[in-house]
Design a protein around this motif. Structure first.
Motif, PDB file in Angstrom:
ATOM      1  N   UNK A   1      18.212 -44.929 -32.895  1.00 34.66           N
ATOM      2  CA  UNK A   1      17.641 -44.146 -31.796  1.00 34.66           C
ATOM      3  C   UNK A   1      16.150 -44.424 -31.613  1.00 34.66           C
ATOM      4  N   UNK A   2      15.492 -44.872 -32.658  1.00 34.19           N
ATOM      5  CA  UNK A   2      14.028 -45.024 -32.674  1.00 34.19           C
ATOM      6  C   UNK A   2      13.503 -45.861 -31.475  1.00 34.19           C
ATOM      7  N   UNK A   3      14.063 -47.101 -31.225  1.00 31.65           N
ATOM      8  CA  UNK A   3      13.501 -47.906 -30.133  1.00 31.65           C
ATOM      9  C   UNK A   3      13.482 -47.148 -28.807  1.00 31.65           C
ATOM     10  N   UNK A   4      14.627 -46.475 -28.567  1.00 30.15           N
ATOM     11  CA  UNK A   4      14.723 -45.729 -27.305  1.00 30.15           C
ATOM     12  C   UNK A   4      13.618 -44.668 -27.233  1.00 30.15           C
ATOM     13  N   UNK A   5      13.441 -43.953 -28.326  1.00 32.15           N
ATOM     14  CA  UNK A   5      12.446 -42.873 -28.340  1.00 32.15           C
ATOM     15  C   UNK A   5      11.042 -43.442 -28.211  1.00 32.15           C
ATOM     16  N   UNK A   6      10.773 -44.465 -28.991  1.00 35.35           N
ATOM     17  CA  UNK A   6       9.414 -45.020 -28.975  1.00 35.35           C
ATOM     18  C   UNK A   6       9.094 -45.644 -27.621  1.00 35.35           C
ATOM     19  N   UNK A   7      10.106 -46.222 -27.004  1.00 38.88           N
ATOM     20  CA  UNK A   7       9.901 -46.779 -25.658  1.00 38.88           C
ATOM     21  C   UNK A   7       9.518 -45.681 -24.666  1.00 38.88           C
ATOM     22  N   UNK A   8      10.005 -44.482 -24.977  1.00 36.30           N
ATOM     23  CA  UNK A   8       9.696 -43.354 -24.075  1.00 36.30           C
ATOM     24  C   UNK A   8       8.477 -42.572 -24.551  1.00 36.30           C
ATOM     25  N   UNK A   9       7.707 -43.158 -25.449  1.00 32.48           N
ATOM     26  CA  UNK A   9       6.420 -42.575 -25.851  1.00 32.48           C
ATOM     27  C   UNK A   9       6.506 -41.592 -26.988  1.00 32.48           C
ATOM     28  N   UNK A  10       7.630 -41.563 -27.709  1.00 36.27           N
ATOM     29  CA  UNK A  10       7.765 -40.604 -28.809  1.00 36.27           C
ATOM     30  C   UNK A  10       7.222 -41.180 -30.110  1.00 36.27           C
ATOM     31  N   UNK A  11       6.713 -40.273 -30.904  1.00 34.15           N
ATOM     32  CA  UNK A  11       6.308 -40.635 -32.265  1.00 34.15           C
ATOM     33  C   UNK A  11       7.450 -40.199 -33.167  1.00 34.15           C
ATOM     34  N   UNK A  12       8.065 -41.150 -33.854  1.00 36.87           N
ATOM     35  CA  UNK A  12       9.248 -40.789 -34.647  1.00 36.87           C
ATOM     36  C   UNK A  12       8.910 -40.877 -36.130  1.00 36.87           C
ATOM     37  N   UNK A  13       9.211 -39.793 -36.878  1.00 32.24           N
ATOM     38  CA  UNK A  13       8.964 -39.799 -38.327  1.00 32.24           C
ATOM     39  C   UNK A  13      10.298 -39.595 -39.033  1.00 32.24           C
ATOM     40  N   UNK A  14      10.513 -40.411 -40.087  1.00 27.06           N
ATOM     41  CA  UNK A  14      11.740 -40.248 -40.870  1.00 27.06           C
ATOM     42  C   UNK A  14      11.351 -40.054 -42.327  1.00 27.06           C
ATOM     43  N   UNK A  15      11.895 -39.056 -42.937  1.00 32.19           N
ATOM     44  CA  UNK A  15      11.555 -38.768 -44.328  1.00 32.19           C
ATOM     45  C   UNK A  15      12.855 -38.533 -45.088  1.00 32.19           C
ATOM     46  N   UNK A  16      13.301 -39.551 -45.813  1.00 33.93           N
ATOM     47  CA  UNK A  16      14.551 -39.410 -46.587  1.00 33.93           C
ATOM     48  C   UNK A  16      14.258 -39.696 -48.053  1.00 33.93           C
ATOM     49  N   UNK A  17      14.980 -39.089 -48.989  1.00 35.40           N
ATOM     50  CA  UNK A  17      14.724 -39.360 -50.415  1.00 35.40           C
ATOM     51  C   UNK A  17      15.136 -40.791 -50.783  1.00 35.40           C
ATOM     52  N   UNK A  18      14.552 -41.280 -51.844  1.00 39.58           N
ATOM     53  CA  UNK A  18      14.828 -42.677 -52.210  1.00 39.58           C
ATOM     54  C   UNK A  18      16.260 -42.825 -52.744  1.00 39.58           C
ATOM     55  N   UNK A  19      16.763 -41.765 -53.418  1.00 38.02           N
ATOM     56  CA  UNK A  19      18.132 -41.898 -53.959  1.00 38.02           C
ATOM     57  C   UNK A  19      19.168 -41.501 -52.901  1.00 38.02           C
ATOM     58  N   UNK A  20      20.402 -41.871 -53.185  1.00 43.03           N
ATOM     59  CA  UNK A  20      21.500 -41.560 -52.246  1.00 43.03           C
ATOM     60  C   UNK A  20      21.846 -40.068 -52.332  1.00 43.03           C
ATOM     61  N   UNK A  21      22.118 -39.494 -51.159  1.00 41.80           N
ATOM     62  CA  UNK A  21      22.616 -38.096 -51.129  1.00 41.80           C
ATOM     63  C   UNK A  21      24.078 -38.175 -50.688  1.00 41.80           C
ATOM     64  N   UNK A  22      24.948 -37.922 -51.639  1.00 40.12           N
ATOM     65  CA  UNK A  22      26.373 -38.123 -51.354  1.00 40.12           C
ATOM     66  C   UNK A  22      27.040 -36.797 -50.921  1.00 40.12           C
ATOM     67  N   UNK A  23      27.761 -36.904 -49.848  1.00 44.69           N
ATOM     68  CA  UNK A  23      28.546 -35.731 -49.390  1.00 44.69           C
ATOM     69  C   UNK A  23      29.956 -36.199 -49.086  1.00 44.69           C
ATOM     70  N   UNK A  24      30.872 -35.230 -49.133  1.00 43.06           N
ATOM     71  CA  UNK A  24      32.263 -35.574 -48.746  1.00 43.06           C
ATOM     72  C   UNK A  24      32.395 -35.177 -47.292  1.00 43.06           C
ATOM     73  N   UNK A  25      32.496 -36.167 -46.401  1.00 42.67           N
ATOM     74  CA  UNK A  25      32.490 -35.818 -44.987  1.00 42.67           C
ATOM     75  C   UNK A  25      33.016 -36.970 -44.149  1.00 42.67           C
ATOM     76  N   UNK A  26      33.174 -36.636 -42.868  1.00 46.92           N
ATOM     77  CA  UNK A  26      33.508 -37.681 -41.890  1.00 46.92           C
ATOM     78  C   UNK A  26      32.171 -38.225 -41.397  1.00 46.92           C
ATOM     79  N   UNK A  27      31.810 -39.440 -41.778  1.00 46.87           N
ATOM     80  CA  UNK A  27      30.489 -39.998 -41.484  1.00 46.87           C
ATOM     81  C   UNK A  27      30.213 -40.038 -39.990  1.00 46.87           C
ATOM     82  N   UNK A  28      31.233 -40.430 -39.218  1.00 49.41           N
ATOM     83  CA  UNK A  28      31.029 -40.531 -37.760  1.00 49.41           C
ATOM     84  C   UNK A  28      30.721 -39.148 -37.173  1.00 49.41           C
TER      85      UNK A  28
END
Ligand code: ADP
Length: 604
Positions: A465-492
């Protein structure tokens, strides 16, 4: 809506109230009928008892005749007449005084004035009457009553009867009414119920205390007439005197009589006053004398206001103004049971009316909700149509420009192609949302649950999504932990939730174009999507999760939307055991949080 309310009032509330009032009225009638039936039952008991007492007196009268005949068998009528008082009292315990009257001479042959004080009293009180020199008030009962002495009806006056006697005798009897100590027209008791009166009459009138037993002035010879036997009752010095008389075929000119011993009579009558065992726990039967005093009662020890029985029956001329009376052992019982029935029915009616009221309120609320949903659905259709039209127009315009070769600069061409891709993605999202919503609405949405690295999912969605947002003038920040966060879920499905939240952050950004995504690991994994945009208006914080609900409508804000994005996001999160929640941010903007239980924690 008003029409529905009117129909409801006319079809449900009014009939319910009418039925309730009818039920209350019928309860009152039922109670009345019950009281009448009870009164009739007890009246029957009193009547039967009165008949028994009357029959007992009649039996004594027959017994007296037999006594006379027995005595006549061993002596001549004249001899018997002279000593009748002694002989009778000797053989018949019911006699207080025995008397004999010679009709031709109109003179009393027995008892002798000198024999005993009772005889003297009797002679003093009765001589003038028995010798036909005095007309007195009597209650009589002959087996054959002469026409002239037909008993007066209640409407007959004493004067009329006295006149009849004068005509019949062709002589002038001395009407000495001043000596008639008891000219009684009133009953000794006043029953509370009159079982033989129609209910309408009973409601209008007080129970009558007029006696059906009437006295009339008469002289002795007129009372005897042509009959063989009879009874005469009169009140002397306020005391009942009961005379039985008998004429034997051996000497019809002689009248033998007996004044009954009242105490012996009372003693004998006591045995008659008893009740059916089934009624013994409800009522007390009593034989009441002319002074409203109990002579005999069925339940020893029972006390009451003897003058106010529940029902009563007069014995008749044999014992004038004596009554068999029925008293309720627990007079308040009927009233209490009526009160309980009234209270129960009242409560039932109140509960019914309350149930109808609550039911109507629920129906009206549901109706309102349905109307609101219907209105939202209409809005939804126009919103979705608009949302479909806008990207389609862009796609068409830019693809035409490219197709016609009017844009030759590679940078511009790339830009146009990016726009077309973004608009196609937007279209895809919208169609996905609508289809998913339809599936969830029908309960057909299926999830493919598997082990899912949420860190990866969040990073992938944001980077896409970032390119679309940045193209529209948005400042996008992403902050995720370095390790994997595992959940049981439908990824889609989780991706769809994050895309919806990001899309909203873009749409409702206003002038401050900042979007941050922050993944937090803990007991649950939390994905915060933050913006510094318009924020959710106060009071709409929960409603924005309702289907079709839009806090910023298209007309007011100019922002297109279907009102389904957050509904779907929350439903997907909840299907995974998590949730999507909203919080406003200090300094303005929104913070939407997707919470999903972590796989490790879940299995633990
Ligand atoms: P829509 O298609 O209208 O965006 P959503 O279900 O995604 O439908 O959102 C419902 C409503 O919640 C929106 O109409 C909007 O008023 C409010 N909303 C959602 N996200 C935001 C946000 N990031 N900032 C402010 N309001 C928002």
């Amino acid at each position: 809506m008003r029409k529905v309310a009117l129909v409801f009032v006319l079809a449900v509330i009014v009939p319910a109230l009418v039925l309730a009032s009818l039920a209350l009225r019928s309860l009152r009638d039922q109670q009345f009928v019950l009281e009448r039936q009870q009164a009739l039952l007890y009246q029957g008991t009193a009547d039967a008892l009165a008949k028994e007492v009357d029959a007992y007196i009649a039996e004594r009268q027959r017994e007296f005749g037999l006594q006379v005949e027995t005595l006549l068998a061993s002596s001549t009528p004249a001899d018997l007449a002279a000593s009748f008082d002694n002989q009778l009292r000797h053989t018949w315990s019911m006699a207080e005084v025995g008397f004999a009257v010679s009709l031709p001479g109109s003179c009393v042959l027995a008892p002798s004035v000198y024999s005993r004080p009772e005889a003297k009293d009797f002679r003093l009180q009765n001589d003038r009457f028995l010798c036909n020199q005095e007309v007195v008030e009597v209650y009589w009962q002959n087996s054959l009553v002469p026409n002239a002495l037909q008993k007066p009806t209640n409407s007959d006056s004493n004067a009329q009867v006295a006149q009849q006697i004068v005509i019949a005798n062709n002589q002038e009897p001395k009407l000495d009414l001043a000596k008639d100590q008891n000219i009684k027209g009133k009953r000794a008791v006043t029953p509370q119920q009159q079982a033989y009166v129609a209910p309408q009459q009973l409601q209008q009138t007080e129970p009558s205390d007029n006696s059906k037993v009437a006295s009339a002035p008469a002289e002795f010879r007129q009372l005897v007439g042509d009959s063989n036997e009879g009874r005469i009752a009169r009140f002397l010095q306020d005391r009942l005197s009961l005379l039985l008389w008998y004429r034997s075929p051996r000497d019809p000119q002689l009248v033998f009589g007996a004044q009954l011993d009242l105490d012996s009579l009372k003693q004998a009558l006591r045995a008659l006053v008893k009740l059916d065992p089934t009624l013994q726990h409800e009522i007390c039967a009593a034989l009441i004398d002319d002074r409203a005093q109990p002579v005999a009662i069925s339940n020893p020890g029972f006390h009451s206001n003897w003058k106010r029985p529940f029902v009563a029956t007069e014995i008749g001329e044999a014992l004038p103004h004596w009554e068999t009376a029925i008293y309720l052992l627990d007079p308040g019982r009927l009233q209490r049971s009526a009160q309980t029935a009234r209270f129960t029915l009242g409560l039932l009616v109140a509960v019914l009316v309350a149930a109808i009221g609550i039911g109507s309120w629920l129906i009206v609320t549901d109706l309102r909700r349905q109307l609101a949903v219907a209105r939202q659905k209409t809005d939804f259709v126009s919103n979705v149509s608009h949302e479909l039209k806008t990207p389609l127009t862009s796609i068409r315009m830019f693809s035409e420009l490219l197709a016609e070769g009017r844009v030759t600069e590679p940078g511009r061409q790339r830009q146009f192609l990016q726009i077309i891709t973004a608009e196609t993605a937007r279209l895809g999202r919208l169609i996905n949302n609508v289809l998913d919503f339809a599936r969830m609405d029908r309960g057909e949405k299926k999830y493919t649950i598997a082990s899912c690295n949420l860190t990866e999912v969040v990073r992938e969605v944001v980077e896409t999504y970032r390119p679309h947002l940045e193209n529209n003038g948005f400042q996008v920040k992403l902050d995720v932990p370095s390790q994997d966060v595992m959940v049981k879920a439908d990824c889609d499905a989780l991706s769809q939730v994050i895309v919806n939240l990001l899309s909203n952050a873009e749409k409702y950004s206003g002038d401050k174009k900042e979007v941050s995504v922050h993944l937090e690991n803990g007991e649950c994994a939390r994905v915060h999507v933050l913006d510094r945009g318009l924020g959710v208006p106060h009071g709409c914080e929960q409603r924005i999760f309702q289907q079709f609900y839009r806090a910023h409508d298209s007309l007011g804000s100019g922002i297109q939307g279907s009102g389904l994005g957050l509904t779907l996001a929350r439903q997907i999160a909840r299907a995974h055991g998590g949730d999507v929640t909203y919080e406003s941010r200090d300094g303005g903007g929104s913070c939407f949080t997707l919470t999903i239980p972590c796989q490790n924690n879940r299995s633990a």
